[in-house]
Design an enzyme around this catalytic site. Structure first.
Site, mmCIF file in Angstrom:
data_model
loop_
_atom_site.group_PDB
_atom_site.id
_atom_site.type_symbol
_atom_site.label_atom_id
_atom_site.label_comp_id
_atom_site.label_asym_id
_atom_site.label_seq_id
_atom_site.Cartn_x
_atom_site.Cartn_y
_atom_site.Cartn_z
ATOM 1 N N GLU A 175 34.423 41.495 41.289
ATOM 2 C CA GLU A 175 33.608 40.946 42.376
ATOM 3 C C GLU A 175 34.055 39.547 42.773
ATOM 4 O O GLU A 175 34.012 39.191 43.949
ATOM 5 C CB GLU A 175 32.122 40.940 42.027
ATOM 6 N N THR A 176 34.517 38.773 41.818
ATOM 7 C CA THR A 176 35.027 37.444 42.146
ATOM 8 C C THR A 176 36.226 37.563 43.087
ATOM 9 O O THR A 176 36.294 36.880 44.114
ATOM 10 C CB THR A 176 35.409 36.677 40.869
#
Length: 178
Positions: free
Chosen positions: A61-62
């Site tokens: 997700e980063t």
């Protein structure tokens, strides 16, 4: 966006006090179409000593959120203070208020709305690498396919992240608070 601004946005993404920073994530390269990030396995394991599946999701997700942030152009007019975050619903970007003279994407915010992950194999040590590739880049949605591999190049996790791209509400800060 110049390299200095991109470097500042990448640094803020993994700064001390952020989840990505606490997990040891490093941004290797970033563009709207492809983001590469790494994370150590050590410190991100479950009690059995294997890489925690949630840690793979945070790395994915980063990387995907940063790509969506750059796709939206959210950092184009925002300067180094704008930064995407990790976590569904917590990926703010910002810029000048939309209007005359605003850069494309200015005043935009990016919010993760869905993430999925399939965990293929465990990792016990070393470093894992996520490569987030833009699968769909529209005006209001950006979707990234993220492949996480171990140091030997074996696929550890396959993830998909979709982010909503919205205009930032007037008077709101980078986190959506007034």
């Amino acid at each position: 966006m110049d390299q200095e601004m991109l470097d500042a946005i990448m640094a803020r993404t993994v700064a001390e006090g952020t989840l990505a920073g606490r997990m040891g994530i490093t941004i290797v390269s970033a563009s709207a179409s492809r983001v590469v990030a790494t994370m150590p396995v050590a410190g991100n394991t479950q009690p059995q000593g294997l890489l925690h599946g949630g840690a793979s999701c945070v790395l994915a997700e980063t990387a995907g959120s940063l790509g969506a942030f750059l796709h939206a152009g959210a950092g184009a007019a925002a300067g180094a203070g704008a930064v995407p975050g990790a976590g569904v619903g917590a990926a703010p970007g910002a810029g000048a208020a939309p209007g005359a003279g605003a850069a494309p994407g200015a005043g935009r915010t990016v919010v993760g709305i869905e993430i999925s992950a399939t965990h293929h194999r465990g990792a016990r040590d070393g470093e894992i690498t996520a490569v987030a590739t833009l699968a769909h880049g529209g005006r209001t949605l950006a979707t990234y396919d993220i492949v996480v591999t171990d140091a030997g190049g074996h696929r550890v996790c396959t993830s998909r992240l979709t982010c909503l791209i919205r205009d930032q509400a007037p008077g709101m800060d980078l986190n959506g608070a007034s």
